[in-house]
Design a protein around this motif. Structure first.
Motif, PDB file in Angstrom:
ATOM      1  N   TRP A 137       0.836  -1.194   0.000  1.00 23.15           N
ATOM      2  CA  TRP A 137       0.000   0.000   0.000  1.00 23.15           C
ATOM      3  C   TRP A 137       0.865   1.236   0.000  1.00 23.15           C
ATOM      4  CZ3 TRP A 137      -4.981   0.338  -1.009  1.00 23.15           C
ATOM      5  CH2 TRP A 137      -5.575   1.576  -0.858  1.00 23.15           C
ATOM      6  N   PRO A 138       0.639   2.249  -0.770  1.00 23.66           N
ATOM      7  CA  PRO A 138      -0.403   2.296  -1.797  1.00 23.66           C
ATOM      8  C   PRO A 138      -0.145   1.272  -2.905  1.00 23.66           C
ATOM      9  CG  PRO A 138       0.590   4.476  -1.449  1.00 23.66           C
ATOM     10  CD  PRO A 138       1.388   3.504  -0.682  1.00 23.66           C
ATOM     11  N   PRO A 139      -1.162   0.912  -3.589  1.00 29.94           N
ATOM     12  CA  PRO A 139      -1.046  -0.163  -4.580  1.00 29.94           C
ATOM     13  C   PRO A 139      -0.338   0.306  -5.844  1.00 29.94           C
ATOM     14  CG  PRO A 139      -3.276   0.711  -4.586  1.00 29.94           C
ATOM     15  CD  PRO A 139      -2.546   1.406  -3.477  1.00 29.94           C
TER      16      PRO A 139
ATOM     17  N   CYS B 133      -7.372   6.434  -5.408  1.00 30.18           N
ATOM     18  CA  CYS B 133      -6.601   5.941  -4.283  1.00 30.18           C
ATOM     19  C   CYS B 133      -6.196   7.091  -3.379  1.00 30.18           C
ATOM     20  CB  CYS B 133      -5.360   5.192  -4.769  1.00 30.18           C
ATOM     21  SG  CYS B 133      -4.404   4.550  -3.389  1.00 30.18           S
ATOM     22  N   ILE B 134      -6.918   7.238  -2.278  1.00 39.21           N
ATOM     23  CA  ILE B 134      -6.515   8.190  -1.249  1.00 39.21           C
ATOM     24  C   ILE B 134      -5.483   7.464  -0.422  1.00 39.21           C
ATOM     25  CG2 ILE B 134      -7.320   9.584   0.669  1.00 39.21           C
ATOM     26  CD1 ILE B 134     -10.164   9.307  -0.579  1.00 39.21           C
TER      27      ILE B 134
ATOM     28  N   SER C 107     -11.411   3.916  -1.931  1.00 38.01           N
ATOM     29  CA  SER C 107     -10.440   4.148  -0.862  1.00 38.01           C
ATOM     30  C   SER C 107     -10.997   5.209   0.067  1.00 38.01           C
ATOM     31  CB  SER C 107      -9.102   4.601  -1.442  1.00 38.01           C
ATOM     32  OG  SER C 107      -9.266   5.787  -2.174  1.00 38.01           O
TER      33      SER C 107
ATOM     34  N   ALA D 231     -10.127  -1.676  -0.162  1.00 36.02           N
ATOM     35  CA  ALA D 231      -9.066  -1.775   0.847  1.00 36.02           C
ATOM     36  C   ALA D 231      -9.405  -0.891   2.025  1.00 36.02           C
ATOM     37  CB  ALA D 231      -7.733  -1.357   0.238  1.00 36.02           C
TER      38      ALA D 231
END
Lengths: 375, 609
Positions: A226-228, B442-443, B477, B501
């Motif tokens: 993470w992050p991916p 994506c945060i 996210s 996630a």
């Protein structure tokens, strides 16, 4: 200046944010630390990672600290020597809580520094590494469930190479948070396998990225995967920043990334010193980056090509403008930028800081002295 | 890109024709079964040759799957005419089964490991080794021409085997694979006399040096696509120059970082017909004369529509690209550390851009420039330059995202890494761009709420699924409650892939998704509070999906066992950690449908229940 956080004590509340530690982070760098990943540095933490708010706030400091103490096997053997080295000079506070017996006397002394909330010890570590902290440990530790399962695999948890102190903090602080996290997560915290094996995982890439100190990599606990981002990408970006891992004392070819911080600015940037060939270019680029602030900068005032400052010019600069550009050299000293020829500068510069000239006045004489010595 | 769009149009035309055929065929069947039918009526309406011809024009494997389900005749005609097979999960079927059904395959696409292996969540020796497939192919498809692998393990020995077993072999594409070294590439270069495509992209390669490139024989001239950006060590430039010189049909060339600007200029002088270019390092010190040469060579390359590379880019030299940028449709700056003004200056010259990949060093200001200059933009990917460094707090924010959405109404694919986001911003974005098919936000701080209101990001993703009816892929996210998943289940009717996630509050969330999304094929979940009840609520669903991944959730071994017992046609694999007990949590679970039964190559750490 309030002592820096790193919330060794705050962990009980799982770092999410006790108002009392609001912005404790003002450290000597004059930067406001922001920790989006969780430890209660600043108010910004209020908004971050809120998933474990209530339970954790209600837990007492004391309790957490008790949980934290003397977890057997919490430190892998390899850590201890590192710990001792780092802590030996820094223990000057008595532990606040009695220690449980641990196998190794040395081990306990290092635990001492941590458990007692020896913030100074920690802040020394921090200053020494010029890095802000490994802060994930805190409230987000339930993430380590996922992380830990990888600990046996080659790409293991991102605890690879930490300076022992912060590593200890990671491990110790992880426990109580995980214990609390488990209330919500409904799963037993597995024995956190925070072994420091070198990994091929993303953590290793960070050691490349953190190029501030050639002796120790950044203290960064990190969630695996993470992050991916694909490992190829992180590897590639890391190699371009990896410049300061020196070979034979000289920086390798390729990009030379250094971090630039500015007094009062909420953010840091990174610049590649190789993309500039004079101080003036660097200065104007930085000016653009931190565009609301003016840089009183060498080079932009001096005649073109004249990189070395005279004493009077230096004083002019300092009096004439609000900010000056300073850099941290290989020895860890902060110098005014412009003292040395550009080529030499990019070889020794580890980090840049735009300081208020009032803070920098102390530097000038030293800078002059150093350059006198050099000359 | 244009050609695939055309292809899709063509395919849909053919699909329409097929639908008509299907209706006719079923009418014919009815006619045949009725007592009044006669032979002549059947035959004159529809000769087999026509049907075969139409079916053979089908490219989409989904259409072909549909065709094969109509009736036995169609099934047979389809299988005999299929030349390309796409296998989305290498363990869902065995090579023998494939070979038996499709005797005439010349091109294979195989995908192996679960996607989270890209992020180191899958142990190294998990599987997906291609060798068993190659052995069967060598026997059954000796005329195999193309092999495209994604997330598979391929050894040097396999590459050598490949190179020597298929005399007609033309195209090798390896994406996100591992297990091989540059020696394997050398084998390919040496033995594949008819190679047209060598595409080595973002793999985990054991780089033993650049000598492999010199292995292409001097008599070799067929290469059209060469992408070795991933293979970082220095190659012999002379060998490369000669290679590009003699391969007159080369249209795609993506070099690695070791190639300097001066060398690039020499390569381009020999290859003005390139359509896709990946530069090497873009930062050499150039004399004015050299710079002019560079500019003029770009001026000659009128066909370049895709540009990438630009490692270590020196903003000063970007103007050399202006002659090319006017007809660029895809610009990949995801390895180029650019500041906002440098990007802005460049984008002024890129009005035709459809796809743009950048690093977040360009900041919101750079994204504003995107919105202002690229009205045709369809895809935007913003990658983080320093994802793991918490000190670096710059990057893009919700402001940049919104700015792009105002300027680029055609945007339908976004991948956006940021450190802060708000519900309002996302809502605005999807109002401006309602056609999203892929929305991946994506945060970067796990579980982070709307930073202005401190609310969960439920509203944001709710807006996404309610507004974007064509949404096929979603990655969520931030701090999310079950409400997000209620929204997804209720509105995301076209959703095929969902990545989750650090989100959700209870089993209910996952249950909503499983109950609600009819087209769901891939579901990957990590670090969420979903447990056995959620897992088991999807019992019937999993057979219609390609796979399910759950890691660091609350699923237990017993839950998995129950799933395995109830659904024998699913493979339920649990990746164990050493020392964990058999009845405790199942930390990593991978469930997929398979007609090949349990796999026999699982390592000891993987338990198939």
């Amino acid at each position: 200046m309030s002592p820096p956080l790193l919330g060794v004590e705050e962990e009980g509340q799982s770092n999410i944010s006790s108002p009392s530690v609001d912005c404790i982070s003002q450290n000597g760098l004059g930067l406001k630390e922001r920790n989006y990943l969780g430890l209660s540095d600043c108010s910004s933490v209020d908004s971050s990672g809120v998933s474990l708010p209530e339970e954790n706030k209600s837990k007492l400091n004391l309790k957490a600290t008790e949980l934290r103490l003397g977890l057997p096997g919490s430190q892998s053997p390899e850590r201890e020597p590192e710990l001792c080295l780092l802590n030996s000079g820094k223990l000057d506070e008595k532990p606040l809580f009695p220690l449980l017996p641990s196998k190794d006397g040395i081990c306990s002394s290092s635990q001492k520094s941590v458990v007692s909330g020896n913030k100074r010890g920690f802040s020394d570590t921090m200053d020494g590494f010029s890095e802000v902290k490994g802060s994930v440990y805190g409230e987000k530790n339930w993430m380590f469930h996922g992380a830990n399962s990888d600990s046996e695999s080659p790409q293991a948890v991102g605890h690879g190479k930490y300076p022992g102190n912060s590593g200890v903090n990671v491990m110790l602080s992880a426990r109580p948070s995980v214990a609390q996290a488990s209330v919500k997560k409904d799963g037993p915290p597995n024995a956190l396998q925070e072994r420091p094996h070198a990994t091929t995982g993303t953590n290793l890439k960070q050691t490349g990225i953190s190029n501030n100190n050639s002796s120790a990599p950044a203290a960064k606990a990190q969630v695996v995967g993470w992050p991916p981002i694909r490992s190829f990408r992180t590897k590639t970006l890391a190699t371009s920043s990896k410049n300061n891992d020196e070979v034979d004392g000289k920086p390798g070819p390729g990009a030379l990334f250094v971090k630039v911080s500015m007094a009062g600015a909420p953010y840091l940037r990174k610049v590649d010193l190789r993309t500039y060939s004079t101080y003036r270019e660097l200065s104007s680029a930085l000016e653009k980056m931190f565009s609301c602030f003016t840089l009183g900068q060498c080079g932009s005032h001096g005649a073109p090509g004249k990189e070395i400052l005279s004493e009077s010019k230096l004083k002019d600069l300092l009096h004439g403008s609000e900010y000056v550009l300073t850099y941290e050299d290989k020895d860890g000293d902060w110098m005014l930028v412009g003292d040395v020829p550009w080529e030499m500068f990019i070889e020794t510069c580890k980090r840049l800081k735009i300081m208020k000239s009032s803070d920098a006045i102390g530097l000038a004489p030293r800078a002059m002295e150093k350059s006198k010595i050099v000359n | 890109m244009e050609s695939s769009k055309l292809k899709r149009e063509k395919d849909s035309q053919i699909s329409d024709e097929l639908n008509e055929l299907r209706m006719e065929s079923s009418e014919l069947k009815k006619a045949r079964d009725s007592p009044i039918s006669d032979e002549s009526y059947r035959r004159s309406s529809f000769p087999d040759e026509v049907l075969e011809r139409v079916i053979s024009l089908l490219n989409s494997h989904r259409d072909r799957s549909s065709v094969s389900l109509v009736c036995k005749d169609w099934y047979n005609m389809e299988r005999w005419s299929r030349t390309h097979v796409f296998i989305g999960n290498c363990y869902s079927v065995s090579p023998e089964i494939v070979a038996q059904r499709f005797p005439k395959i010349r091109s294979v696409t195989l995908k192996g490991k679960p996607r989270f292996s890209d992020f180191n969540l899958v142990p190294q020796n998990w599987g997906a080794d291609v060798h068993a497939w190659l052995v069967v192919f060598a026997a059954k498809y000796p005329f195999l021409e193309e092999l495209r692998l994604k997330r598979m393990t391929i050894s040097d020995a396999s590459l050598e085997f490949l190179a020597s077993s298929f005399p007609n072999f033309k195209a090798l594409s390896l994406l996100s694979c591992d297990g091989f070294s540059t020696n394997g590439l050398a084998a390919i270069a040496t033995h594949c006399k008819n190679l047209t495509e060598l595409d080595i992209h973002e793999n985990d390669i054991d780089d033993k040096g650049g000598g492999w490139l010199s292995c292409f024989p001097e008599s070799f001239t067929s290469l059209e696509v060469l992408n070795f950006a991933n293979v970082t060590s220095d190659i012999n430039f002379d060998a490369l120059e000669r290679l590009t010189g003699r391969c007159k049909s080369m249209r795609v060339l993506k070099v690695n970082r070791s190639i300097s600007l001066e060398q690039l200029q020499r390569l381009l002088a020999n290859a003005p017909h390139l359509t896709e270019l990946g530069t090497g390092s873009f930062s050499q010190e150039l004399t004015p004369h050299q710079y002019e040469d560079l500019e003029s060579v770009f001026n000659n390359c009128k066909n370049i529509h895709t540009l990438s590379g630009l490692w270590e880019v020196k903003g000063l030299y970007l103007p050399a690209l202006y002659p090319v940028s006017t007809h660029l449709t895809f610009l990949n700056l995801s390895y180029a550390v650019l500041q906002s003004d440098e990007l802005a200056k460049l984008l002024v010259h890129c009005p035709q851009l459809r796809r743009l990949w950048v690093l977040d060093t360009v900041d919101d200001k750079g994204l504003e420039a995107v919105g202002s200059n690229c009205p045709l933009l369809e895809e935007l990917r913003v990658f983080p330059a320093d994802p793991f460094d918490e000190e670096i707090v710059h990057g893009v924010t919700e402001a940049g995202f919104v700015a792009v959405s105002y300027g680029c109404p055609r945007l339908h694919y976004v991948l956006y890494f940021c450190r802060q986001m708000t519900n309002a911003a996302v809502t605005t974005v999807v109002q401006n761009c309602p056609n999203f098919t892929h929305f991946r936000l994506c945060i970067m701080t796990p579980g982070q709420p709307d930073y202005l209101t401190n609310e969960p990001m439920d509203e944001a993703f709710g807006a996404v699924v309610k507004t974007c009816r064509k949404l096929r892929r979603l990655s969520v996210s931030g701090y999310l409650t079950d409400l997000t998943f209620e929204h997804i289940g209720r509105y995301a009717k076209n959703l095929e892939t969902l990545s989750v996630a650090f989100a959700g509050s209870s089993d209910w969330g996952m249950q909503c998704v499983l109950a609600g999304c009819p087209k769901l094929r891939k579901l990957e979940i990590r670090d969420c509070p979903f447990g056995n009840a959620a897992l088991l609520s999807g019992l019937e669903k999993y057979e219609s999906m390609r796979s399910l991944w759950m890691s660091a959730c609350n699923v237990t071994m017993n839950g998995c066992r129950l799933l395995a017992r109830e659904m024998p046609r699913l493979n339920v694999e649990v990746m164990k950690e050493e020392g964990s007990d058999d009845d405790g949590r199942a930390d990593k679970v991978y469930v997929y449908r398979s007609i090949a039964g349990r796999r026999r190559d699982a390592p000891s750490s993987v338990l198939t229940l």
